[in-house]
Design a protein around this motif. Sequence first.
Motif, mmCIF file in Angstrom:
data_model
loop_
_atom_site.group_PDB
_atom_site.id
_atom_site.type_symbol
_atom_site.label_atom_id
_atom_site.label_comp_id
_atom_site.label_asym_id
_atom_site.label_seq_id
_atom_site.Cartn_x
_atom_site.Cartn_y
_atom_site.Cartn_z
ATOM 1 N N GLY A 115 -89.859 12.503 -14.455
ATOM 2 C CA GLY A 115 -89.995 12.772 -15.878
ATOM 3 C C GLY A 115 -90.445 11.603 -16.719
ATOM 4 N N GLY A 116 -90.566 10.437 -16.111
ATOM 5 C CA GLY A 116 -91.032 9.290 -16.871
ATOM 6 C C GLY A 116 -92.500 9.417 -17.218
ATOM 7 N N GLY A 117 -92.977 8.510 -18.055
ATOM 8 C CA GLY A 117 -94.383 8.535 -18.422
ATOM 9 C C GLY A 117 -94.646 7.705 -19.649
ATOM 10 N N LEU A 118 -95.830 7.920 -20.218
ATOM 11 C CA LEU A 118 -96.257 7.209 -21.413
ATOM 12 C C LEU A 118 -96.063 8.117 -22.626
ATOM 13 C CD1 LEU A 118 -97.750 4.783 -22.728
ATOM 14 C CD2 LEU A 118 -99.889 5.992 -22.226
ATOM 15 N N VAL A 119 -95.417 7.602 -23.650
ATOM 16 C CA VAL A 119 -95.151 8.389 -24.846
ATOM 17 C C VAL A 119 -95.313 7.495 -26.074
ATOM 18 C CG1 VAL A 119 -92.658 7.928 -24.750
ATOM 19 C CG2 VAL A 119 -93.492 9.980 -25.919
ATOM 20 N N GLN A 120 -95.690 8.078 -27.173
ATOM 21 C CA GLN A 120 -95.860 7.309 -28.404
ATOM 22 C C GLN A 120 -94.513 7.043 -29.072
ATOM 23 O OE1 GLN A 120 -98.866 9.288 -30.867
ATOM 24 N NE2 GLN A 120 -100.299 7.689 -30.237
ATOM 25 N N ASP A 121 -94.490 5.982 -29.835
ATOM 26 C CA ASP A 121 -93.327 5.639 -30.642
ATOM 27 C C ASP A 121 -92.901 6.856 -31.462
ATOM 28 O OD1 ASP A 121 -92.776 3.130 -33.247
ATOM 29 O OD2 ASP A 121 -91.386 4.242 -31.981
ATOM 30 N N GLY A 122 -91.611 7.202 -31.357
ATOM 31 C CA GLY A 122 -91.096 8.369 -32.062
ATOM 32 C C GLY A 122 -91.094 9.645 -31.250
ATOM 33 N N GLY A 123 -91.707 9.600 -30.088
ATOM 34 C CA GLY A 123 -91.797 10.779 -29.250
ATOM 35 C C GLY A 123 -90.553 11.011 -28.414
ATOM 36 N N SER A 124 -90.638 12.006 -27.526
ATOM 37 C CA SER A 124 -89.502 12.407 -26.693
ATOM 38 C C SER A 124 -89.912 12.534 -25.232
ATOM 39 C CB SER A 124 -88.950 13.760 -27.165
ATOM 40 O OG SER A 124 -88.461 13.682 -28.478
ATOM 41 N N LEU A 125 -88.951 12.330 -24.366
ATOM 42 C CA LEU A 125 -89.107 12.571 -22.930
ATOM 43 C C LEU A 125 -87.776 13.064 -22.398
ATOM 44 C CD1 LEU A 125 -91.032 9.480 -21.430
ATOM 45 C CD2 LEU A 125 -91.849 11.840 -21.532
ATOM 46 N N THR A 161 -78.391 18.615 -10.838
ATOM 47 C CA THR A 161 -79.312 17.705 -11.512
ATOM 48 C C THR A 161 -78.666 17.169 -12.785
ATOM 49 O OG1 THR A 161 -81.246 18.868 -10.633
ATOM 50 C CG2 THR A 161 -81.587 17.507 -12.591
ATOM 51 N N VAL A 162 -78.934 15.894 -13.038
ATOM 52 C CA VAL A 162 -78.495 15.248 -14.275
ATOM 53 C C VAL A 162 -79.741 14.924 -15.089
ATOM 54 C CG1 VAL A 162 -77.314 13.245 -15.243
ATOM 55 C CG2 VAL A 162 -76.440 14.334 -13.174
ATOM 56 N N TYR A 163 -79.632 15.058 -16.401
ATOM 57 C CA TYR A 163 -80.767 14.834 -17.290
ATOM 58 C C TYR A 163 -80.470 13.733 -18.293
ATOM 59 C CZ TYR A 163 -82.007 19.462 -15.530
ATOM 60 O OH TYR A 163 -82.298 20.538 -14.723
ATOM 61 N N LEU A 164 -81.529 13.146 -18.792
ATOM 62 C CA LEU A 164 -81.432 12.239 -19.933
ATOM 63 C C LEU A 164 -82.516 12.651 -20.912
ATOM 64 C CD1 LEU A 164 -79.952 9.739 -21.081
ATOM 65 C CD2 LEU A 164 -81.868 8.374 -20.210
ATOM 66 N N GLN A 165 -82.090 13.286 -21.991
ATOM 67 C CA GLN A 165 -83.015 13.654 -23.067
ATOM 68 C C GLN A 165 -83.145 12.474 -24.000
ATOM 69 O OE1 GLN A 165 -84.824 16.568 -23.620
ATOM 70 N NE2 GLN A 165 -85.765 15.378 -25.266
ATOM 71 N N MET A 166 -84.354 12.012 -24.194
ATOM 72 C CA MET A 166 -84.605 10.832 -25.013
ATOM 73 C C MET A 166 -85.479 11.222 -26.189
ATOM 74 S SD MET A 166 -85.273 7.998 -22.016
ATOM 75 C CE MET A 166 -86.851 8.700 -21.557
ATOM 76 N N ASN A 167 -84.941 11.103 -27.391
ATOM 77 C CA ASN A 167 -85.657 11.423 -28.614
ATOM 78 C C ASN A 167 -85.843 10.170 -29.453
ATOM 79 O OD1 ASN A 167 -85.592 14.170 -27.887
ATOM 80 N ND2 ASN A 167 -83.626 14.474 -28.925
ATOM 81 N N SER A 168 -86.752 10.245 -30.401
ATOM 82 C CA SER A 168 -87.012 9.120 -31.311
ATOM 83 C C SER A 168 -87.191 7.816 -30.538
ATOM 84 C CB SER A 168 -85.862 8.979 -32.313
ATOM 85 O OG SER A 168 -85.677 10.170 -33.044
#
Length: 128
Positions: free
Chosen positions: A8-18, A77-84
């Motif tokens: 689930g990793g990757g490139l995201v813009q500042d303020g985005g979510s993964l 499965t364990v998740y990590l929701q990352m916002n902002s």
Amino acid sequence: QVQLVESGGGLVQDGGSLRLSCAASGRTVSNYAMGWFRQAPGKEREFVAGMSRSGRTTYSDSVKGRFTISRDNAKNTVYLQMNSLKLEDTAVYYCAADQPSTNNYFTANSRPYEYDYWGQGTQVTVSS
């Protein structure tokens, strides 16, 4: 023994979510305390979020209110929701499992050496 694979990793813009996923095999993940850690270049591995065996969650101050750890027992499965997301969140993120013990039932441990099993890591890069 439990095997952990992050994705689930990757490139995201500042303020985005993964959303990161940590798929476990070999053992039932609900039997373990679980943690997410990260390591940026030149820095030590640091605690991000944890879930105790009882399901209680804890977070580092730097991610509190932005990240959420969760667990799907049916999918093991364990998740990590990352916002902002911020530039300083850029790091390799690792999932880890801590074998059952009396000190991780109510609260997940936060130090890397307390965890017994680790995934290979997934890169998260936040760009401006």
